[in-house]
Structure formats: C-alpha cells, structure tokens
Design a protein around this motif. Sequence first.
Motif, short mmCIF file in Angstrom:
data_model
loop_
_atom_site.label_atom_id
_atom_site.label_comp_id
_atom_site.label_asym_id
_atom_site.label_seq_id
_atom_site.Cartn_x
_atom_site.Cartn_y
_atom_site.Cartn_z
N ILE A 180 44.17 -20.61 -34.41
CA ILE A 180 44.73 -19.58 -34.57
C ILE A 180 45.96 -19.82 -35.33
N LYS A 181 46.34 -19.14 -36.55
CA LYS A 181 47.57 -19.55 -37.38
C LYS A 181 48.30 -18.15 -37.63
N GLU A 182 49.47 -18.22 -37.21
CA GLU A 182 50.40 -16.94 -37.30
C GLU A 182 49.73 -15.61 -36.60
N GLY A 183 49.13 -15.80 -35.63
CA GLY A 183 48.46 -14.68 -34.85
C GLY A 183 47.26 -14.16 -35.53
N HIS A 184 46.66 -15.04 -36.35
CA HIS A 184 45.37 -14.65 -36.89
C HIS A 184 44.27 -15.75 -36.55
N ILE A 185 43.08 -15.16 -36.15
CA ILE A 185 42.14 -16.61 -36.13
C ILE A 185 41.69 -16.87 -37.45
N VAL A 186 41.83 -18.22 -37.86
CA VAL A 186 41.56 -18.85 -39.15
C VAL A 186 40.21 -19.64 -39.23
N GLY A 187 40.10 -20.17 -37.93
CA GLY A 187 38.65 -21.13 -37.87
C GLY A 187 37.85 -20.88 -36.48
N LYS A 188 36.70 -21.16 -36.62
CA LYS A 188 36.01 -21.15 -35.44
C LYS A 188 34.67 -22.24 -35.30
N GLY A 189 34.62 -22.67 -34.21
CA GLY A 189 33.32 -23.68 -34.08
C GLY A 189 32.71 -23.49 -32.92
N LYS A 190 31.15 -23.56 -32.88
CA LYS A 190 30.57 -23.48 -31.63
C LYS A 190 29.24 -24.29 -31.54
N VAL A 191 29.19 -25.17 -30.53
CA VAL A 191 28.11 -25.90 -30.63
C VAL A 191 27.32 -25.88 -28.99
N LEU A 192 26.17 -26.21 -28.80
CA LEU A 192 25.45 -26.39 -27.54
C LEU A 192 26.20 -27.32 -26.68
N THR A 193 26.58 -26.78 -25.44
CA THR A 193 27.36 -27.97 -24.49
C THR A 193 26.46 -29.06 -24.30
N GLY A 194 25.27 -28.65 -23.94
CA GLY A 194 24.21 -30.06 -23.64
C GLY A 194 24.59 -30.30 -22.44
N PHE A 195 24.34 -31.73 -22.38
CA PHE A 195 24.73 -32.63 -21.01
C PHE A 195 25.86 -33.44 -21.14
N ASP A 196 26.30 -33.48 -22.28
CA ASP A 196 27.65 -34.31 -22.58
C ASP A 196 28.96 -33.41 -23.21
N GLN A 197 29.65 -33.08 -22.18
CA GLN A 197 30.64 -31.99 -22.29
C GLN A 197 31.58 -32.39 -23.50
N THR A 198 32.01 -33.88 -23.27
CA THR A 198 32.85 -34.36 -24.22
C THR A 198 32.72 -34.31 -25.55
N GLU A 199 31.59 -34.68 -25.77
CA GLU A 199 31.01 -34.79 -27.19
C GLU A 199 30.85 -33.41 -27.60
N ALA A 200 30.52 -32.41 -26.98
CA ALA A 200 30.36 -30.98 -27.50
C ALA A 200 31.73 -30.44 -27.82
N VAL A 201 32.69 -30.98 -27.06
CA VAL A 201 34.24 -30.44 -27.21
C VAL A 201 34.63 -30.70 -28.23
N LEU A 202 34.71 -32.13 -28.96
CA LEU A 202 35.02 -32.79 -30.10
C LEU A 202 34.22 -32.09 -31.23
N LYS A 203 32.99 -31.97 -31.22
CA LYS A 203 32.12 -31.60 -32.24
C LYS A 203 32.45 -29.93 -32.42
N SER A 204 32.79 -29.08 -31.61
CA SER A 204 33.09 -27.61 -31.85
C SER A 204 34.57 -27.74 -32.39
N PHE A 205 35.44 -28.84 -31.91
CA PHE A 205 36.80 -28.87 -32.53
C PHE A 205 36.83 -29.25 -33.90
N GLU A 206 36.01 -30.10 -34.19
CA GLU A 206 35.80 -30.58 -35.57
C GLU A 206 35.05 -29.27 -36.61
#
Lengths: 96, 299, 256
Positions: C18-44
């Motif tokens: 979110i930038k200045e009150g607006h959504i500017v980017g989204k990411g979505k990946v399957l969580t699978g069995f490795d949550q840490t990896e899924a977090v980084l991937k969706s963030f990137e």
Amino acid sequence: MLANYGYIDGSGSYFISIDTDKCDGCGNCVTVCPSGIFEVLDEDPNDPLRDGPVAAVVGDKKKKLKYECGPCKPVNGTPKLACIEACKAGAISHSW
Amino acid sequence: MTENKKQEFWRWEESSWKNPDIKWQDSGYITVGIDVGSVSSQAVIMTDGEIFAYGNVRTGSDSPYSASNALNFALKDVDMPEERINYCVGTGYGRVNVPMADRSITEIACHARGANFIYGPEVRTVLDVGGQDIKAIQCDEKGKVTNFLMNDKCAAGTGRGMEVFADLLGVSIGEVGDRSFQFEGEDNVAVSNVCVVYAKSEATGLLRKGHTTEQVLAAYCEAMAERIYSLVERLGINPEFCITGGMAKNRGVSERLMARIGLKAMKTRWDTQIAGAVGAALFGYSLCLKGKGRITQEV
Amino acid sequence: MITAGIDCGAKNTKTVIIKEGHIVGKGKVLTGFDQTEAVLKSFEEALKNAGIRKEDIQKINGTGSGKSSIRIASDIVNEIKAIAKGGCYFFPGARTVADVGAEEGRAVKISESGNVEDFAINEKCAAGAGAFIEAMGRALETPLEDMGPLSLKSDKEIPMNAQCAIFAESEVVGLIHSKTPLPDIIRAIHDAMASRIVSLIRRVGVNNDVIMVGGVGYNPGFIRSMERQLNTKIHVPDHPEFAAAAGAAIVAVEEA
C-alpha cells in the motif's frame, strides 16, 4: 440418567444435558425454543425400562447445536436462555 | 463417476461363532439382538440369556439386507429354524430398518447392557468407538445407563477417521495397531486431533518431509486417543473401564488411550464388537420374561 | 508512506503493498509445506507487481494462520483486526465482515473506522471453512473453480444431514448413486456450508452492509447461498482473498 445431546468438534464442545430423573415430560421446553430443538417422547429410547414421557433433543439438530442455538446466544452477552427458564424441574443445562 | 478399484486397506474379515455346549432345543426363550452399525453389523442369538451364536459382517448400503445377512451368518452353523426366535431387538445406527425386529432400542442402552454381560457387572464406564461415532456411557451394576454422551457429528476419533488414514498410508486396518509402535527415532510428530480433513493434509506434509508411515500412524493413533480422551473426560472416568466396538481391537489407539486415562481396560474373552447386539438380545430376554415375547409352540 | 501486509494462510500466502492509501502491488503463491519460502515468494511477487524496491517499504506486517513464519515482518496483526481493516478499506460502509478462508471462517462486526466490535469464529473444523467445499469437489471430481457456477444452475433445495466434511463425503456419494443432478448436489453443499457462516454472522448481528472476504469469496454459488439465507445483498470486493493482507498493511500505516 443424564442424557448429553450434542458434540465436540474442533471449535468447541456443544452439549445440552437433560436429567431424565428430573424431567417429567411437560413439554415447556418444546414450546419456548425458537429453533425447535426439543421434543417429548412417550418413552425414553435410551432407557427402555423407564416409564413416562421424557424430553430429548431432536435427532438432526443434535449435530448443529452451535448453529441452532446461535440466535439465543449473541456474542455480546448471553441473556437467560428460554429453555432453561421454562424448565421448572431444572432438568436442562448447556455446556457452552 | 468411476468406482475406485484400488486395494481397500480398511477392510476386515467377517466371522461367526457358536457355543457347542448349548442345545437350543432344550432352552426356553431364544432372543436375538441385531446391531446394524455404519460399518459392521452383528447378530447375536441368546438362549435364556446365554450367548449361543453370533455373526459379524460388514454393513452394506442397505440396512435391512445387512440385518438379515448378519442373522444368516449367525444361523449358518446352528441348524435352528428362524421361527423358533421368541423376540428380536434391533439396535445401532440402522436399528429402525431391521425387518425381523419386534422393536428397536438405542445403542446407548444396548451397549451398557451388553458390556455388563460380557465384562461383568462391575463395569461402570463403557466406551464404544464405532465406525461413525463415539459413545461414552456410565452405568450401574445392572447395566442401566446413568450418564452418557455420543459424538456422531464429527469424524475425528471415530473408526472412519482411522479408515481414511489406513487408506492414505496404504496400511491394512488390522495392522495399524502394531505398526504404529514399529518406528525408530523421534515420536514427536503430531497431527490435528480435532479434524480428520486437517489431520490428513498435515500427514501428507509429514510424509513429504520424510517421516515414515509408522511415525505418521503413531501420530494419528495418538491424535485419536487424545480426542477420545477429551470425550470420556467430559463424562468423568469411573473405574471399571471397558472399551467395546471395533476400536478396542486397535492397540495403537486403545493402549495410548488407556495410558492417558491411567487405568487398565477390562478384558473379556468375547469379541468386543458384539456388545451392542448382546445388550439388544438381553433386552429381548427381559421383555420375554415380562410376557411380551412371540408365542411359540414349545414355550 | 509505503507499507506491506503479508497474510500467510492455510492454502495461499498473499502480500499487498500500500502506497499513500492505495493498493499498488499484490502477490499470491500457494503456501505448500514451506511457509517461510511462500512468504518470501509472495513478497517478491508483490514488489515486482508494484515496481517498488524492497528498501522502499517502510514497514511490513504479518497475519494469517502461518504468521509465525513471517520473519520479515516487524509486527504481527491478528486475523480479526486485519480483516476488519481490510473490509473497511474495500467497502467503507461495511459494518459486518464475513471472512471464509481455506481452514477458518469468521464474522466480525466493525465500527465506522474499521475497529473490531464483536466477532464469532469457526476454526479447527473443516465443516465451516473452504476446505469443506474443496473436499466435496474432490468427491465429485469437479474442479473447485467450477463448483460455484454449477451451483448457480440449480433451483432445487436438498438438505444435507452430515455436518462433518468426512461424513458429508459419503452423503454426496449417496446422492451421486441416486442420480441427483450435479448442480443440485453442489448447491446442497454450498447451502449447508453457508448456513454455518450465516449463523456466525447472525451471532454478531447483521448491521448495514455485509461484505464477504477470503478465498471463498471467489465462489459465486456460495455467495448466492448466503444471500438467500440472510435475505440481503452481500458485497464482495474484486480481490476478496487479499483483504487480510491489505488490512495488515493498513495497520502498519496507522501504527507507524
């Protein structure tokens, strides 16, 4: 006999208990319950040698108590429950 | 929709038994109890309140058929005409669909009465883990129910949950108990004890991480024991304690459960699956003694 | 100010920037069995989508059932608060937010400013979550994305007895064997599941606009079943699954 109708699932434990030694089958609970949870049976299906009518929880409602009783249990403070108030013998209790 | 034809790991053997020392011709009241459960059906034939013969079969899709199949199984080696039966009580999940029954009685009442017979009158807590429900019952010395609860809303802790796991892991249901103790290394893996759907996806994750089938079985048996314990604990645990139903035969769950409870489960020489049908036949006998039996020529 | 919210859910992990009150980017990946990896991937994925560098993000908040795996987050927001804020962001008039994800269902009553007033929750049981519809889809050999549209084709009400997803599977198989049309079976599944969520909503009270977020919000059949039972229109944002992540990012702004 303490008859516990209801279930435990992942979200909690939901039982309505009827003390059949106190229940005289008057049917007040049937009249007041807005969700039609109770019924009065001519004989106790769990005690074939007992005589006289007895209240029980209706078959298919037993598995949905959390939802069926929802209207009487708003999250912001539960008022006195109609079924418990109506039972003069004090035979009904709720587990949640 | 195509039927899945892979090997069915949850299946078990059907059986029948008769007491060679009893001559039905010499007895007074012959009563039958038929317990049509969700997975298995039993018919027990009793002569004057003693077990004469029984059959234990799988329940098919049709309750009336399963009831007569169980009765035929019990009758197959005893050469007794069906007309000789003085009273027949149906119980279990399919109890209202037992065509030859004179009346139906709930499995709660029948299990307490049956356990009182097969374990002895000192039984106070009866736990029945069936295919589709868990029943915890307290009873007095006559086998009369004093307190009970039944959970048939949720599959966690029931035989059905175990079947799902047997299938998932490719282990036949009869081997689950032994194999759940046969692992080396850590036993600290766990799966959800409250929801079979979630436990199943957790198990898949554990297998992918390299845990063995035995470790996952151990985790599920432990989860079942925890779940069943939470139900029994709700009712209060009164010694003497007995376990009826199919789960009593699975030591993976029953031993873990009894370790939690801190008691020894009572033992019996009888097949634990017949408790409900025995209770039903005994109620039939009581009703005959009250003069409510069918009229037969001999009696 | 630029913030990110990461929602590590049972099925998918979502990131919203979110930038200045607006959504500017989204990411979505399957969580699978490795949550840490899924977090980084969706963030990137969200960074790429927004065209923003990691260094420009001033604060990251985490939420969702796997929130403890979100090591890059500076704060953790509970899911109730996150969906309240997210719901209010998508529909400022909303006072009741229903959130149905893969493994949990909840209803939250919110104030005008998006603060939580009351909530009811269904957790640790597949009967009241998206997992129920998914399990039934498997039994019916019908892809999840077809379930909603097929359900809309039915005008017949069939009650389901089983509450548990495992037992409901056998009931569904029974319906197949008795030659019940597929749309009618699927509607029965949605009706049964909706009744549980509706009951949660009733417990917090139906106030003003009801909105629905979470992955099950993509399912038009389920929304229709809910609307029939609640007798009111249910508003669904374009990207219902991102509500909690958006809410977490908004909390990051508010608490900065």
